[in-house]
Design a protein around this motif. Sequence first.
Motif, PDB file in Angstrom:
ATOM      1  N   THR A 196       0.679  -1.379   0.137  1.00 27.73           N
ATOM      2  CA  THR A 196      -0.070   0.004   0.085  1.00 27.73           C
ATOM      3  C   THR A 196       0.894   1.300  -0.178  1.00 27.73           C
ATOM      4  N   THR A 241       0.249   5.177   0.328  1.00 31.55           N
ATOM      5  CA  THR A 241      -0.742   6.406   0.377  1.00 31.55           C
ATOM      6  C   THR A 241      -0.011   7.571   0.609  1.00 31.55           C
ATOM      7  N   ARG A 272      -4.012   3.789   9.511  1.00 31.48           N
ATOM      8  CA  ARG A 272      -5.403   3.289   9.151  1.00 31.48           C
ATOM      9  C   ARG A 272      -5.171   1.836   9.026  1.00 31.48           C
ATOM     10  N   LEU A 294      -5.158  -1.657   7.723  1.00 31.56           N
ATOM     11  CA  LEU A 294      -5.119  -2.365   6.233  1.00 31.56           C
ATOM     12  C   LEU A 294      -5.479  -3.753   6.210  1.00 31.56           C
ATOM     13  N   GLN A 311     -10.845  -3.517   9.275  1.00 32.31           N
ATOM     14  CA  GLN A 311     -10.031  -2.931   7.926  1.00 32.31           C
ATOM     15  C   GLN A 311     -10.788  -1.699   7.749  1.00 32.31           C
ATOM     16  N   GLY A 312      -9.902  -0.722   7.495  1.00 33.86           N
ATOM     17  CA  GLY A 312     -10.353   0.757   7.159  1.00 33.86           C
ATOM     18  C   GLY A 312     -10.702   1.548   8.237  1.00 33.86           C
ATOM     19  N   ASP A 313     -10.386   1.121   9.512  1.00 31.31           N
ATOM     20  CA  ASP A 313     -10.655   2.050  10.766  1.00 31.31           C
ATOM     21  C   ASP A 313      -9.500   3.136  10.684  1.00 31.31           C
ATOM     22  N   GLU A 314      -9.614   4.285  11.049  1.00 33.31           N
ATOM     23  CA  GLU A 314      -8.633   5.265  11.443  1.00 33.31           C
ATOM     24  C   GLU A 314      -8.407   5.411  12.905  1.00 33.31           C
TER      25      GLU A 314
END
Length: 285
Positions: A147, A149, A204, A206, A241-244
Motif C-alpha cells: 500500500t 498512500t 489506518r 489495512l 479494516q478501514g478504521d482510522e
Amino acid sequence: MKVWVRVLLPVLKICAYSMVIPLLLMLAPNVQATEEVPPIALSGAKTQGGMLRGKIDPGSRVLLNQKEVKVGQQGHFVIGFGRDAALEQQLTVIKNGSQRTITLHLSAREYNIQKIEGVAQKYVSPPEAVLQRIAEDNRQIASARATDTDRLDFMQPFFWPADGPISGVYGSQRVFNGVPKRPHFGLDVAGPTGTDVVAPADGRVLLWVADMYYSGGTLILDHGFGISSTFIHLSKSLVRQGDEVRQGDKIAEIGDTGRTTGPHLDWRINWFSERLDPQLLVPAR
C-alpha cells in the motif's frame, strides 16, 4: 627586450587563464548543478534495518540507488534499509534538471545466530497440507504492505505499542540441523494474554486476520509512503479494516496465537517489502 616583455605579458596571462578555467570545469563539472539543488535534510538511524525520514524542496525528485522514491507535496519522503542492506547507498535529488548525489554510509549490524541440532523435521519445515494456507497468508500480507498512500503518519515519533520486557530482537536467526531459517524481523514484547496493544503512530487499518498459520492474529496499520506496522500473535483486535486510529489508541490485545512459545507481541515495521527494525524508532528502555 623590455618592450617585448611588456607586449607578451598580457598575452601570457590570457593564455594562463584560458588553461585554468577548463581545468576547473573538468575537476568540478557538477558545481553549478550542486549549487542549484538545496541540501537534503535526513533524520534517523543510518544503519542496516534503519529508517530515514527526509525533507527536500517541494517539486524535487528523489532516487535511492537509481530507483524513484515517493515525495510528498511539501517535500517529505522516507527510505529504509533491510537487515543485510549494502553499507553504501546512493541518494540522488533532482530539481529543474540539476541534481545532487550523496553516498549514505550505513553502519553494519551484528545479529544473534543460534545453531540447534537434533530438531524433529516437522519443526524445521511445515507439513505439505498447510502450504497453500501459508501461501495465501503471505499473499494477503504482501498486498497490505504494498500500500502506497499520501499519509504522513510516519513522520511522528513512534511509541512503544505494548508494555513488557523485550523477549526477541530484530535480525536474530536460528539454524536448525544446519539449515538457516528465516531471520526474525520483529521486536518481541512479552506479556500476558489480554495485555493492551496500542497504535505506535497514527494510521489506518489495512488488514486483520484472526488465524494465520504462523502469525496467528495479524493486524497491519498503514502509516503512509509504504511504511506499515504489523502486529502478530494477537488474541483479539479492537479495530477492523478501514478504521482510522490515533497514536496511543488501544487496537488489540497480546495473545499466544499462531506458532509461538508463549504469549507476546511481535511488532514489525516495513517500508514496502524492506523489513526494518522497530526498536530504532522508539525511545530506549
